[in-house]
Scaffold this motif. Sequence first.
Motif, short mmCIF file in Angstrom:
data_model
loop_
_atom_site.label_atom_id
_atom_site.label_comp_id
_atom_site.label_asym_id
_atom_site.label_seq_id
_atom_site.Cartn_x
_atom_site.Cartn_y
_atom_site.Cartn_z
N LEU A 174 0.82 -1.21 0.00
CA LEU A 174 0.00 0.00 0.00
C LEU A 174 0.86 1.26 0.00
N GLY A 175 1.99 1.21 0.71
CA GLY A 175 2.86 2.38 0.73
C GLY A 175 3.50 2.68 -0.60
N ASN A 176 3.78 1.66 -1.41
CA ASN A 176 4.40 1.87 -2.73
C ASN A 176 3.45 2.50 -3.73
N THR A 177 2.14 2.45 -3.47
CA THR A 177 1.18 3.06 -4.39
C THR A 177 0.95 4.54 -4.11
N GLY A 178 1.62 5.11 -3.09
CA GLY A 178 1.39 6.51 -2.73
C GLY A 178 1.82 7.50 -3.80
N THR A 179 2.82 7.17 -4.59
CA THR A 179 3.30 8.10 -5.62
C THR A 179 2.34 8.23 -6.80
N LEU A 184 -6.17 13.56 -2.19
CA LEU A 184 -7.27 13.02 -1.40
C LEU A 184 -7.07 11.54 -1.11
N MET A 185 -6.63 10.80 -2.10
CA MET A 185 -6.40 9.37 -1.91
C MET A 185 -5.20 9.12 -0.99
N ILE A 186 -4.22 10.02 -1.02
CA ILE A 186 -3.07 9.86 -0.13
C ILE A 186 -3.50 10.01 1.33
N ASN A 187 -4.39 10.98 1.59
CA ASN A 187 -4.90 11.13 2.97
C ASN A 187 -5.66 9.89 3.41
N LEU A 188 -6.45 9.31 2.49
CA LEU A 188 -7.16 8.07 2.80
C LEU A 188 -6.17 6.93 3.03
N LEU A 189 -5.10 6.92 2.22
CA LEU A 189 -4.08 5.87 2.37
C LEU A 189 -3.37 5.97 3.72
N ILE A 190 -3.12 7.19 4.17
CA ILE A 190 -2.46 7.36 5.48
C ILE A 190 -3.33 6.84 6.60
N ILE A 191 -4.65 7.10 6.51
CA ILE A 191 -5.57 6.60 7.53
C ILE A 191 -5.58 5.07 7.52
N ILE A 192 -5.61 4.48 6.32
CA ILE A 192 -5.61 3.01 6.22
C ILE A 192 -4.31 2.43 6.77
N GLN A 193 -3.19 3.11 6.47
CA GLN A 193 -1.90 2.63 6.98
C GLN A 193 -1.84 2.68 8.51
N LEU A 194 -2.42 3.74 9.10
CA LEU A 194 -2.44 3.83 10.55
C LEU A 194 -3.30 2.74 11.17
N LEU A 195 -4.43 2.45 10.54
CA LEU A 195 -5.29 1.37 11.04
C LEU A 195 -4.60 0.01 10.92
#
Length: 223
Positions: A174-179, A184-195
């Motif tokens: 999931l972290g490799n897809t951040g680029t 907006l999707m990056i903020n959602l990705l950060i929340i998912i990564q924290l969970l």
Amino acid sequence: MKMMMNLFSSFDPTTTFNLKLNWLSTFLCFLMIPPLYWMIPSRLNLIWKFILNALHKEFKILMPQKGVTLIFTSLFSLILFNNFLGLFPYIFTSSSHMTFTLTLALPLWLSFMIFGWLNNTIHMFSHLVPQGTPPILMPFMVCIETISNIIRPGTLAIRLSANMIAGHLLLTLLGNTGTMLTSLMINLLIIIQLLLLILEFAVSMIQSYVFAVLVTLYSSEVV
């Protein structure tokens, strides 16, 4: 003169980043001092003692022999420490490698088997045939119980390593897809990564507890 400067450069408190990070080595000794020597224990020590006492009471039910629970609580502490280290960035999770998990599971299982077959041979034979098994099914039950007993160290090792690998692999993918994502999707990705990180925190505790409990159950069968 330049040679003398190179000779005494190891005593310079500054580093290549012009920061006096070398002074941090002065405080490393505090990490090596056991916290039990302090007069007033911290809250972290009280929580850790509470966890170890709870594990001791639970393991004592399965293994009433004195001093045996110390082995399993130490095993729980070792696995939990290595699982937590893997949650930090750029630190290899040793408990996700089969070399580490098999090194823990195989000697313990082998020592239980040697002790059981040498001291309680009749008791070990009785475990191969569960109570109430029909006579016609006894040969098949002996084969099934023998295979299930032999694969125990493998299942212990694979269970721990697979659970630790799965979460870390998902976090990495999931972290490799951040680029390639929008803001907006990056903020959602950060929340998912924290969970997922919270989930991995719980998994690291659960897997160390499961490993220690299963080893305790296997040892209680040979006594």
